[in-house]
Design an enzyme around this catalytic site. Sequence first.
Site, PDB file in Angstrom:
ATOM      1  N   ASP A  82       0.718  -1.163   0.001  1.00  0.00           N
ATOM      2  CA  ASP A  82      -0.095   0.340   0.344  1.00  0.00           C
ATOM      3  C   ASP A  82       1.071   0.915  -0.225  1.00  0.00           C
ATOM      4  O   ASP A  82       1.621   1.300   0.662  1.00  0.00           O
ATOM      5  CB  ASP A  82      -1.024   0.125   1.579  1.00  0.00           C
ATOM      6  CG  ASP A  82      -1.778   0.969   1.679  1.00  0.00           C
ATOM      7  OD1 ASP A  82      -2.442   1.372   0.705  1.00  0.00           O
ATOM      8  OD2 ASP A  82      -2.547   1.419   2.148  1.00  0.00           O
ATOM      9  N   ASP A 104       3.074   4.842  -4.997  1.00  0.00           N
ATOM     10  CA  ASP A 104       1.481   6.210  -5.422  1.00  0.00           C
ATOM     11  C   ASP A 104       3.030   7.331  -6.094  1.00  0.00           C
ATOM     12  O   ASP A 104       3.687   7.705  -4.707  1.00  0.00           O
ATOM     13  CB  ASP A 104       2.019   5.772  -3.909  1.00  0.00           C
ATOM     14  CG  ASP A 104       1.038   7.703  -3.291  1.00  0.00           C
ATOM     15  OD1 ASP A 104       1.043   8.233  -4.087  1.00  0.00           O
ATOM     16  OD2 ASP A 104       0.784   7.764  -2.611  1.00  0.00           O
ATOM     17  N   HIS A 208      -9.643   5.378  -2.531  1.00  0.00           N
ATOM     18  CA  HIS A 208      -9.131   5.139  -1.293  1.00  0.00           C
ATOM     19  C   HIS A 208     -10.051   6.181  -0.139  1.00  0.00           C
ATOM     20  O   HIS A 208     -10.403   6.544  -0.131  1.00  0.00           O
ATOM     21  CB  HIS A 208      -7.760   5.649  -1.016  1.00  0.00           C
ATOM     22  CG  HIS A 208      -6.442   4.990  -1.728  1.00  0.00           C
ATOM     23  ND1 HIS A 208      -5.132   4.634  -1.063  1.00  0.00           N
ATOM     24  CD2 HIS A 208      -6.808   4.717  -2.731  1.00  0.00           C
ATOM     25  CE1 HIS A 208      -4.589   4.275  -2.182  1.00  0.00           C
ATOM     26  NE2 HIS A 208      -5.321   4.018  -3.095  1.00  0.00           N
ATOM     27  N   GLY A 209      -9.370   5.808   1.347  1.00  0.00           N
ATOM     28  CA  GLY A 209     -10.393   6.166   2.322  1.00  0.00           C
ATOM     29  C   GLY A 209     -11.537   6.283   2.007  1.00  0.00           C
ATOM     30  O   GLY A 209     -12.951   6.895   2.522  1.00  0.00           O
ATOM     31  N   GLY A 210     -12.059   4.769   1.947  1.00  0.00           N
ATOM     32  CA  GLY A 210     -13.321   4.110   1.906  1.00  0.00           C
ATOM     33  C   GLY A 210     -13.740   4.043   3.179  1.00  0.00           C
ATOM     34  O   GLY A 210     -14.909   3.362   3.684  1.00  0.00           O
ATOM     35  N   ASN A 232      -9.425   1.023   5.853  1.00  0.00           N
ATOM     36  CA  ASN A 232      -8.732   0.307   7.135  1.00  0.00           C
ATOM     37  C   ASN A 232      -8.993   0.912   8.518  1.00  0.00           C
ATOM     38  O   ASN A 232      -9.507   0.735   9.509  1.00  0.00           O
ATOM     39  CB  ASN A 232      -6.852   0.484   7.066  1.00  0.00           C
ATOM     40  CG  ASN A 232      -6.389   0.422   8.703  1.00  0.00           C
ATOM     41  OD1 ASN A 232      -6.030  -0.753   9.061  1.00  0.00           O
ATOM     42  ND2 ASN A 232      -5.156   1.154   8.730  1.00  0.00           N
TER      43      ASN A 232
HETATM   44 ZN   LIG Z   1      -4.450   4.987   0.557  1.00  0.00          ZN
END
Ligand SMILES: [Zn+2]
Length: 284
Positions: A82, A104, A208-210, A232
């Site tokens: 990640d 990233d 991202h950031g779900g 997460n």
């Molecule tokens: Zn992320």
Amino acid sequence: MPLVSMNEFLPRAKKEKFAVGQFNMNNLEFVQAIAAAAKEEQSPFIFGASEGAIRYMGIKNVVALAQIAAEESGVPVALHLDHGSSFEVVMQCIREGFSSVMFDGSHYPLEENIRLTKQVVAAAHAVGISVEGELGTIGGVEDDLDVAEEDASLANPADAIRFWQETQVDAMAIAVGTAHGMYKGEPKIHYNIIDEVSRAIDAPIVLHGGSGVPDESIQKAISYGAAKINVNTENQVASAKVVRELLSSKPDLIDPRKYLGPARDAIKEVVRGKMRLFGSSHKA
Ligand SMILES: [Zn+2]
């Protein structure tokens, strides 16, 4: 089943309009909770391991635990780096047994992000490893990343389409208004960006950031082409709540199994709920 590339399930997810969850490893209990949820739901899933988690657990533990979880759950599992920060980290993870990586390069200018991501894709694809790239700046805090709200910026659709055409990444993370960590209010998701980019490229969009995004917003994002959703924080919140309550209500409690075990059950329930919400249940 051995660890698999995300290409084992993401293309189908995009086509059939469901999403596969990435659930991050934090410790043994997270690994077990996520795998147990997947086994019960018969859902494919992705173990996310950040560089921070790798430092904490040790890379050999990360890989061994993921392999055991994949074997025991019997569902398709990818072990995914990640927010990989460099070519070197990506190569170390591949050598140790990761089946998927994220590079990233979103903080670099577009040209440099494309150039660096292409290098990662060339090396990873040569050995069957899937790659996620990122464009735009996702706000919030997660491990080594800390982006202030005013510095977060949405992905430009034309740039995202060009990024995919040139890099051929297998999954495309684009900043569409979600953020890492806890939300103060409700996130404003720019579905038009997901829609425009998803229609133009083969790869699925990654959200991202779900954590903490309302269920209807998640379903809407999936309908527009989000096929990988990262969770997460919600697992961390559920686990911490249980541990905090148990340790404060029982001052004599010292056996870690007696507070981490219930925390593990709480994480499992969150993950099962997400798998049902994402539509990945019974898609193994
Ligand atoms: Zn992320």
